[in-house]
Structure formats: C-alpha cells, structure tokens
Write a protein that holds these residues in place. Structure first.
Motif, short mmCIF file in Angstrom:
data_model
loop_
_atom_site.label_atom_id
_atom_site.label_comp_id
_atom_site.label_asym_id
_atom_site.label_seq_id
_atom_site.Cartn_x
_atom_site.Cartn_y
_atom_site.Cartn_z
N GLN A 178 0.85 -1.18 0.00
CA GLN A 178 0.00 0.00 0.00
C GLN A 178 0.89 1.24 0.00
N GLU A 179 0.81 2.02 -1.05
CA GLU A 179 1.59 3.24 -1.10
C GLU A 179 1.09 4.22 -0.06
N GLY A 180 2.01 4.92 0.55
CA GLY A 180 1.63 5.91 1.55
C GLY A 180 0.85 7.05 0.95
N SER A 181 0.09 7.74 1.78
CA SER A 181 -0.73 8.86 1.33
C SER A 181 0.04 10.17 1.44
N SER A 182 -0.07 11.00 0.41
CA SER A 182 0.49 12.34 0.45
C SER A 182 -0.54 13.26 1.10
N ILE A 183 -0.14 13.93 2.15
CA ILE A 183 -1.04 14.84 2.87
C ILE A 183 -0.58 16.26 2.59
N GLU A 184 -1.33 16.94 1.76
CA GLU A 184 -0.99 18.31 1.42
C GLU A 184 -1.60 19.25 2.46
N ALA A 185 -0.79 20.14 2.99
CA ALA A 185 -1.24 21.01 4.08
C ALA A 185 -0.74 22.43 3.87
N ARG A 186 -1.57 23.37 4.28
CA ARG A 186 -1.15 24.78 4.23
C ARG A 186 -0.07 25.04 5.27
N VAL A 187 -0.21 24.39 6.43
CA VAL A 187 0.80 24.50 7.49
C VAL A 187 1.07 23.11 8.05
N VAL A 359 -0.49 30.17 13.88
CA VAL A 359 -1.13 29.53 12.72
C VAL A 359 -2.54 30.06 12.52
N ALA A 360 -3.28 30.26 13.60
CA ALA A 360 -4.65 30.78 13.47
C ALA A 360 -4.63 32.14 12.77
N GLU A 361 -3.73 32.99 13.18
CA GLU A 361 -3.63 34.30 12.55
C GLU A 361 -3.26 34.18 11.08
N ALA A 362 -2.34 33.25 10.78
CA ALA A 362 -1.89 33.06 9.39
C ALA A 362 -3.02 32.53 8.50
N LEU A 363 -3.81 31.60 9.02
CA LEU A 363 -4.91 31.04 8.23
C LEU A 363 -5.97 32.10 7.96
N ILE A 364 -6.27 32.91 8.96
CA ILE A 364 -7.29 33.95 8.80
C ILE A 364 -6.83 34.97 7.75
N LYS A 365 -5.52 35.27 7.73
CA LYS A 365 -4.98 36.21 6.75
C LYS A 365 -4.68 35.55 5.41
N ASP A 366 -4.83 34.21 5.37
CA ASP A 366 -4.50 33.45 4.16
C ASP A 366 -3.05 33.69 3.75
N ASP A 367 -2.18 33.68 4.75
CA ASP A 367 -0.75 33.91 4.52
C ASP A 367 0.04 33.05 5.49
N THR A 368 0.61 31.97 4.98
CA THR A 368 1.37 31.05 5.84
C THR A 368 2.86 31.15 5.55
#
Length: 560
Positions: A178-187, A359-368
């Motif tokens: 089973q190939e591992g899963s790629s987890i794409e994340a903003r942070v 991180v919360a501030e970054a997500l709200i500003k859409d800037d990570t």
C-alpha cells in the motif's frame, strides 16, 4: 484515514489546512488551541493529526512531574482537577548516594522544587487531551508513520507523506503493498518528540541550526512497579545524585515517584555526552536499583512496565529556528526542555499554544509565509518558554567537567541571570565525546566498575531483553529494517570503539558477533527497538540512522 475512492482506485492525496505530525503533549496542545481559536472566530479549518503509535499514548514516556498552570491556559473551561493527573507532590527530596549510603540534601537545588506539582502518567494525560481535541473537530489518525516531507516547486514545505507498507525486508513489494498517502497542508506542525526524523532532515535542509549550539541529549531508562503498601506513598518524590555515576565522566541522576494504587515510577537519566565507550545506561539503572535507598522502595514488588526515552538537554542556545514557510516545530522536536528543573511537559504544551496562535492568525490572513509565522517567535519570547529557558541557557554545559565545578559555574549564573564570565559555553555533539579503546585501556570498563552487580536476578534487576518484554515492543519483521547501518563506518566503530551501540542501546537491539575466525560483525534485533533513538544520537561517525518503521510498531505503553 479518510481517502476518496473512485473507479480508478484509491486516491492517495489528502488535503488539509493544518497537518500535525505527532500525538504527544505539544501536538495535542497545538490541535486544541487552534481548534478553539478557529471556532471562536467562526473560521472553518481542517486540522489533521497523525500519530505513529498504535494509539495516542502508546509511544509516550515521561517521568513525569508536571507544572500544571499551563493547562489553565489551554483548557480554561476545565478544572485542572478533571485532568487525569495521578497525585499531587507532598514530599520532595534530593538525595546524594554513595556506593552504600545516602544523604538527604538540606535544600532543594535551584529550580528543583516540585511541591504542588502533579505526578502523572503522560500517556494517560495525552489520551485525555486527544479526546478533547476530537470533540472540537480535530481528526486524529493513529498507527500511521510519516517518513517524508513534501515540498512545493519553490522548495517550501507543503505537507508530508505516510510510509509505504507491504514491503519485504529487501524492499520488494508484497501482495499487500500500500503506497503511503500524500497529505498536502497549508501548514505542517512537527511535533515528533526528541530527534524527530522529519525535523532532523528539515533542520539540515533549511540550515535552521546555523549559529546554534549542537543539541545534546540524555537517555532516561524507566520502570513502573507495583509495591507493597507502605513502601512509598503517593505524592512522594525523590531525586538522586551521585552513585552509580562517575563525576566528570557521567552527568545525571535517578528519580523515584510515588503513584496511587501502590505504584512507583523510577528511572535513571544520564547525559549522552559520557566518555566511556563501554558505559551502559540500562545496566547502570540496574546497579542503581541495588542501592539500599532504592531497594527498600521496591522490596516485595513487581515490575509492570519498562521503557526508555531520550531528552534534549542543550537548552536555549541549542533551539533551532523553529518556523519557516508553511511550518512550525514544537516541543521536544525543537529542544524546548528545561534541564535545570527536569521539566518539559508544560513547555511542550506552551509551545503548542504558541504555534496555534501564530497559525490561526496566518490562516485567517491566508498567509502562511515565514514572515507571517514568525509571530511564533514573539509568542515564545513573551511566554514561560523564554522566561524559564533563557536564565539557565548554560546550565547543562556547565557540568561537562564534573559536579563540583559545574555547581560553582551554575552558582555564578544564578547571580548573572545565566551569563558566564567567559561567554556562553559551547557544546560538543554526543557522538564525538567517546574515548577510543586505545585511550580507554588504562581505565576500568563499565563491567569492571560494577563486577558482581550485573548478574540480573529477574526479580529486582533485569537484563535488557526481559525489560523489553515489559515494553510490549513489537515490529513487523517483514519490512525494510528501520535501523540503517553504514557498514564502512560501523567497521571503523568496531575497531576504534568496540561497537559502543551494544552498550548504549537500552533494548539490546545491537549485538556484536565474533565468528570462529575472529571476524566481528553487527547483528541487529530491530524487533526489540523502543524508539528512544539513542543509536541515531550516540553512534560515532553517524554510523547508524534511525528511520521510522511501520505505524503501530514499537512499544505499547499504557501508563508511562
């Protein structure tokens, strides 16, 4: 994991706003604080936490005596009394041991007062925190190893990939591959604990430790016992210094913590900057247990669990840059532990809180970006992390030449708020401190120092394999060995140092075998591994690389 299924099969990509790698106190604190902040602000956000242990807590080991104030910040709506701490500290002593006697110190060493703190099983505390996180919408997936960071076209972290499974020990795919899963994340939050594999590669790739002291570590070997009533009371705390450690060569000490239900947590913690290539920390703990002061606590009792863990001891000056584009490093992975007070849990939780705020501030500003996530540094500087770590930034390094000189140097630092008269003290990597056999020949080996005390009776004292049984360690043996040995470097290590891995590993993973012709080679018993990563830290020439085995593999701790 939740994955999308199509006619073509299973889609091996998952998208999330935040990926947290590791289900210890720092990772769970990040998840809870972040969920709180997003919910309070009416923001949507997917938070996914991946833990390699079979369950939350199964790979968690700590002493643990915990400063609880930080939980009031993390869980303001829950009383500290509702968290499954075991006992409040009611007696706290530091004891100096000679080979056959003990002496109570008439005072607490600075930063070592534990009165009012809580004794706990950190594994149980983490299980509790995981339940809270899930109620807040955090998705927690256990039994998945993450062994690779993902990078975008600009070389920035953009997630991580779980380990491929169904591969035999030669690397060939099996029918159940089973190939591992790629987890794409903003942070991506790295909360892997000490010497995290992803963290280690990221620090190297991004040069995050530039200008920093080399991180140094200790190894703690711990047992949990049940003893007859009256041997020790719940809430009693003892720390020991002296025997069986040799001042100038070995730094550390023992701990004995009384728990409810006539249980006692005890162990020996020793810095991995020791010099003798034959020194054996697990063996030293068994010698320590034979001291009358320790024996009287264990008399008539039985062992319940065993485990081992490394701790980052370099302190403030060894903390790498712990943020960048799309990532933050928290807890022990970032080296946020106060050696002077033997405390790391509350600092791990605080680092998670700080990361979540950023991180919360970054997500709200859409800037990570790194510029936005750099706010975590300001939170660090204005929190208990800086307040507790900066004044003792030279503590551990001060004891490189023995306890007496170390105490004098630390005494000066108490007056100067951590400064040294000659500037901050540098550290040497733990795998560069060993004497070669040729330099060690005029000194007694570990076995010679403790002749007659290393014949384990399996009642009070235990050989490594017996102790491993009580860790419930288990590994799928039909996989590529997760312990990667450089054969050329190891051959040199055997010649120069006598294969010190056979001694420093607390789980007898490494065995030096000599054939009839006198040729020596290393045999690896990877199934014994308790994931302490001492081999990755202490092996000269970096001859051994610890990599992540399959998810669910390793120890299965319940109350460690």
């Amino acid at each position: 994991m939740k994955v999308e299924v199509t006619m073509a099969g299973v889609v091996d990509k998952i998208s999330t706003d935040v990926l947290i790698v590791g289900g210890g106190p720092s990772g769970l604190a990040t998840a809870i604080q972040l969920a709180n902040m997003l919910n309070e602000r009416g923001q949507d956000g997917r938070i996914l936490l991946v833990e390699k242990g079979e369950s939350i807590g199964s790979h968690i080991l700590s002493g643990a005596v915990i400063k609880t104030e930080v939980f009031e910040e993390l869980l303001p709506y829950i009383g500290v009394e509702d968290i499954p701490f075991d006992s409040e500290v009611t007696k706290d002593k530091t004891v100096f041991l000679t080979s056959d006697s003990s002496y109570d110190l008439p005072f607490h060493p600075p930063y070592m007062n534990n009165m009012g703190n809580k004794i706990a099983s950190l594994a149980q505390v983490c299980k509790y925190l995981a339940g809270i996180a899930e109620k807040k919408g955090v998705e927690i997936y256990t039994g998945f190893s993450v062994d690779e960071l993902l990078y975008d076209e600009d070389g920035n972290v953009c997630g991580a990939k779980t380990k491929d499974t169904g591969v035999d020990h030669n690397g060939n795919k099996l029918p159940n591959f089973q190939e591992g899963s790629s987890i794409e994340a903003r942070v991506t939050i790295l909360a892997e604990g000490t010497r995290g594999s992803l963290t280690k590669t990221l620090i190297k790739r991004k040069n995050l430790d530039a200008g920093k002291n080399a991180q140094i570590y200790s190894l703690g070997v711990k047992e949990l016992w049940r003893v007859p009533e009256g041997n020790i009371e719940a809430g009693q705390v003892y720390h020991t210094a002296g025997y069986p450690l040799q001042s100038g060569d070995e730094f550390g000490g023992g701990f004995i913590y009384g728990l409810s239900d006539n249980r006692v947590a005890l162990g020996l913690v020793v810095g991995l900057d020791y010099k003798d290539p034959t020194f054996d920390i697990h063996g030293a703990m068994q010698v320590w247990k034979q001291h009358p002061f320790v024996t009287k606590v264990l008399e008539g009792g039985n062992i319940i669990e065993f485990g081992a863990k490394t701790l980052p001891e370099g302190g403030y000056n060894s903390i790498p840059k712990f943020y960048g584009d799309n990532f933050i490093i928290v807890g022990d992975s970032a080296g946020m532990l106060a050696t002077a007070s033997l405390k790391g849990v509350h600092l791990a939780v605080q680092s998670g809180i700080n990361a979540a705020k950023s991180v919360a501030e970054a997500l709200i500003k859409d800037d990570t970006s790194e510029a936005e996530l750099s706010s975590v540094q300001k939170y660090f500087e204005n929190s208990r992390l800086h307040k507790e770590l900066y004044p003792v930034r030279n503590f551990r390094q001060s004891f490189n030449n023995g306890m007496i000189s170390g105490a004098l140097r630390f005494g000066v630092q108490l007056i100067t708020k951590g400064a040294c008269l000659t500037g901050d003290i540098k550290t040497e990597k733990d795998n560069e401190t060993l004497r070669k056999l040729s330099e060690n020949s005029d000194k007694r080996s570990f076995a010679e120092r403790f002749a007659g005390k290393l014949e384990f009776d399996k009642k009070l004292t235990f050989d490594k394999v017996t102790d491993v049984y009580y860790s419930k360690a288990n590994h799928d043996e039909d996989q590529v060995c997760h312990l990667v040995v450089d054969e050329v470097k190891m051959k040199q290590n055997i010649a120069d140092y006598g294969a010190p891995c056979q001694y420093f590993c607390p789980a007898e993973v490494y065995e030096l075998h000599t054939d009839k012709s006198g040729n020596q080679n290393l045999r690896i018993h990877a199934e014994n591994c308790v994931h302490c990563k001492t081999c990755d830290i202490k092996s000269p020439n970096d001859a051994i690389l610890w990599t992540t085995p399959y998810g669910e593999d390793g120890p299965q701790y319940n109350y460690m």
